[in-house]
Design a protein around this motif. Structure first.
Motif, mmCIF file in Angstrom:
data_model
loop_
_atom_site.group_PDB
_atom_site.id
_atom_site.type_symbol
_atom_site.label_atom_id
_atom_site.label_comp_id
_atom_site.label_asym_id
_atom_site.label_seq_id
_atom_site.Cartn_x
_atom_site.Cartn_y
_atom_site.Cartn_z
ATOM 1 N N ALA A 27 0.822 -1.211 0.000
ATOM 2 C CA ALA A 27 0.000 0.000 0.000
ATOM 3 C C ALA A 27 0.853 1.256 0.000
ATOM 4 C CB ALA A 27 -0.932 -0.005 1.211
ATOM 5 N N ALA A 28 2.036 1.192 0.629
ATOM 6 C CA ALA A 28 2.924 2.357 0.652
ATOM 7 C C ALA A 28 3.425 2.679 -0.754
ATOM 8 C CB ALA A 28 4.093 2.108 1.598
ATOM 9 N N ALA B 102 3.260 6.202 -5.624
ATOM 10 C CA ALA B 102 2.885 6.346 -7.026
ATOM 11 C C ALA B 102 1.801 7.401 -7.203
ATOM 12 C CB ALA B 102 2.408 5.002 -7.570
ATOM 13 N N LEU B 103 0.835 7.453 -6.287
ATOM 14 C CA LEU B 103 -0.217 8.458 -6.371
ATOM 15 C C LEU B 103 0.343 9.863 -6.216
ATOM 16 C CD1 LEU B 103 -3.007 6.677 -4.316
ATOM 17 C CD2 LEU B 103 -3.161 7.321 -6.727
ATOM 18 N N PRO C 89 1.179 0.463 13.853
ATOM 19 C CA PRO C 89 -0.125 1.122 13.729
ATOM 20 C C PRO C 89 -0.512 1.508 12.304
ATOM 21 C CG PRO C 89 1.087 1.995 15.605
ATOM 22 C CD PRO C 89 2.042 1.114 14.857
ATOM 23 N N SER C 90 0.475 1.733 11.428
ATOM 24 C CA SER C 90 0.147 2.142 10.051
ATOM 25 C C SER C 90 -0.506 1.028 9.252
ATOM 26 C CB SER C 90 1.414 2.604 9.326
ATOM 27 O OG SER C 90 2.007 3.712 9.966
ATOM 28 N N TYR C 91 -0.301 -0.236 9.660
ATOM 29 C CA TYR C 91 -0.745 -1.369 8.849
ATOM 30 C C TYR C 91 -1.541 -2.382 9.665
ATOM 31 C CZ TYR C 91 2.738 0.592 5.725
ATOM 32 O OH TYR C 91 3.459 1.447 4.945
ATOM 33 N N ARG C 92 -2.528 -1.892 10.393
ATOM 34 C CA ARG C 92 -3.400 -2.798 11.136
ATOM 35 C C ARG C 92 -4.597 -3.253 10.301
ATOM 36 N NH1 ARG C 92 -1.919 -2.144 16.567
ATOM 37 N NH2 ARG C 92 0.342 -2.247 16.500
ATOM 38 N N LEU D 84 -3.309 5.840 3.213
ATOM 39 C CA LEU D 84 -2.513 4.644 3.482
ATOM 40 C C LEU D 84 -3.323 3.635 4.282
ATOM 41 C CD1 LEU D 84 0.233 3.201 3.311
ATOM 42 C CD2 LEU D 84 0.871 4.372 5.429
ATOM 43 N N ARG D 85 -4.032 4.105 5.302
ATOM 44 C CA ARG D 85 -4.829 3.197 6.129
ATOM 45 C C ARG D 85 -5.928 2.536 5.297
ATOM 46 N NH1 ARG D 85 -6.833 2.592 11.521
ATOM 47 N NH2 ARG D 85 -7.645 0.455 11.485
ATOM 48 N N LEU D 86 -6.577 3.313 4.442
ATOM 49 C CA LEU D 86 -7.671 2.758 3.642
ATOM 50 C C LEU D 86 -7.150 1.735 2.633
ATOM 51 C CD1 LEU D 86 -10.689 2.818 2.982
ATOM 52 C CD2 LEU D 86 -10.204 4.632 1.326
ATOM 53 N N LEU D 87 -6.043 2.049 1.945
ATOM 54 C CA LEU D 87 -5.510 1.126 0.948
ATOM 55 C C LEU D 87 -4.967 -0.142 1.600
ATOM 56 C CD1 LEU D 87 -3.760 3.589 -1.533
ATOM 57 C CD2 LEU D 87 -5.973 2.461 -1.771
ATOM 58 N N ASP D 88 -4.347 -0.004 2.770
ATOM 59 C CA ASP D 88 -3.889 -1.180 3.497
ATOM 60 C C ASP D 88 -5.072 -2.074 3.857
ATOM 61 O OD1 ASP D 88 -2.410 -2.959 5.243
ATOM 62 O OD2 ASP D 88 -3.146 -1.760 6.914
ATOM 63 N N ALA D 89 -6.152 -1.478 4.346
ATOM 64 C CA ALA D 89 -7.339 -2.264 4.698
ATOM 65 C C ALA D 89 -7.923 -2.949 3.471
ATOM 66 C CB ALA D 89 -8.380 -1.359 5.352
ATOM 67 N N ALA D 90 -7.915 -2.250 2.322
ATOM 68 C CA ALA D 90 -8.455 -2.840 1.101
ATOM 69 C C ALA D 90 -7.617 -4.033 0.651
ATOM 70 C CB ALA D 90 -8.516 -1.783 0.001
ATOM 71 N N VAL D 91 -6.292 -3.895 0.707
ATOM 72 C CA VAL D 91 -5.414 -4.997 0.308
ATOM 73 C C VAL D 91 -5.606 -6.193 1.233
ATOM 74 C CG1 VAL D 91 -3.001 -5.725 0.142
ATOM 75 C CG2 VAL D 91 -3.704 -3.526 -0.822
#
Length: 335
Positions: free
Chosen positions: A115-116, A121-122, A213-216, A242-249
């Motif tokens: 996700a990072a 890239a974004l 905490p960034s990738y829970r 970052l939190r939203l994309l990590d959760a989606a992945v």
């Protein structure tokens, strides 16, 4: 072929007896800003912008009026073919102390989360999102700062490179911001069909893998045979994208695991057809809808579509065609 088309204000003439000679002449033009100058009357006329006189000028030079071809307004395929690679345009410095880096460790070593890389890239691609995304190699940030360079490639894609392992990530510009809403009934239907519930926020999802905490990931995910519905709190998150994309992945990994009964953490993203992300993510709870694309999945690769919405169903993000490769629990270091 293009003499009767409109042209740019700045013009130059270069000469070459073969492809290598033309490339050398173009390099000289790029370095000095000057070409070879007029080499015949037609070239002189071109530099003088006498475009309307081409038939007469051609007759004077060659004894016949010549002819023109009607060409399409746009290329048949939107590919760029560079004579030489474009210059490096952007650099990202990764520090092992940055939470975005340090909060995802494998064997005690920071490895940049999938996700990072999407976030980086974004930042470079702008508001239109991403397309044709490929994760090529893990990005290990071991000790000293690591600099990833971003440059264009010969096929028109943007490529991130690691100073030691080379190409690690590539993408193209995307389809734009997300639009529309998802019906609450779709959320309720997936919730009602769920046969398993998974709690998020774990610190050690697999032996040797530690998440800060960034990738829970998601807070809660309900899984069924047709997909999953989950939630992630963005209320006090400093890095909401970052939190939203990590959760989606991680939700996609859960759906992939449900499809074959494997451990949901033993998955690594390898491709993503497109990503749309809203300009501003509101504080509050976002809901995730993840569905497998069985027609696109094969073998060890499972493809999942993920949509994130707010409490009113407004679409915040769409990950289309996220392909996850079944791997071991330990992410290998790049060779």
């Amino acid at each position: 072929l293009a003499l009767l088309r409109s042209h740019h204000d700045h013009r130059a003439v270069v000469r070459g007896d073969d492809a290598a000679g033309l490339v050398a002449a173009l390099r000289t033009l790029a370095a000095t800003g000057t070409g070879d100058g007029p080499v015949d009357p037609l070239a002189e006329a071109y530099l003088a912008r006498r475009d309307a006189e081409w038939p007469e000028l051609f007759r004077a030079a060659h004894g016949e009026p010549g002819s023109s071809l009607d060409l399409p307004d746009q290329p048949l395929r939107s590919l760029s073919h560079w004579a030489f690679a474009p210059a490096e345009s952007t650099a990202f410095t990764l520090s092992a102390g940055d939470p975005m880096v340090a909060d995802h460790q494998v064997g005690g070593v920071p490895v940049l989360h999938a996700a990072a890389l999407l976030i980086l890239a974004l930042e470079a691609a702008g508001p239109d999102g991403l397309a044709d995304v490929e994760w090529r190699r893990p990005v290990v940030v071991d000790g000293a700062d690591t600099v990833l360079t971003l440059a264009g490639s010969a096929d028109g894609a943007s490529v991130m490179r690691h100073p030691v392992t080379g190409e690690v990530f590539r993408f193209r510009g995307g389809p734009g911001r997300p639009e529309g809403r998802v019906a609450v009934a779709d959320l309720l239907a997936l919730q009602a069909a769920a046969t398993r519930t998974v709690a998020g926020g774990v610190e050690e999802p697999a032996p040797g893998v530690r998440l800060g905490p960034s990738y829970r990931g998601f807070d809660r995910l309900s899984l069924g045979s047709d997909g999953a519905v989950g939630s992630v709190a963005l209320t006090e998150c400093m890095r909401r994208p970052l939190r939203l994309l990590d959760a989606a992945v991680q939700a996609a990994a859960g759906v992939a695991a449900m499809a074959d009964g494997s451990d949901p953490v033993a998955r690594m993203p390898v491709r993503l057809a497109s990503l749309r992300l809203a300009a501003n993510l509101p504080a509050g709870v976002a809901h995730l809808l993840a569905r497998p694309d069985r027609a696109a999945s094969s073998g060890a690769v499972t493809v999942v579509d993920v949509t994130a919405v707010d409490g009113d169903g407004l679409i915040l993000a769409v990950l289309k065609g996220l392909a996850l490769q079944a791997v071991g629990a330990t992410v290998p270091r790049p060779a």
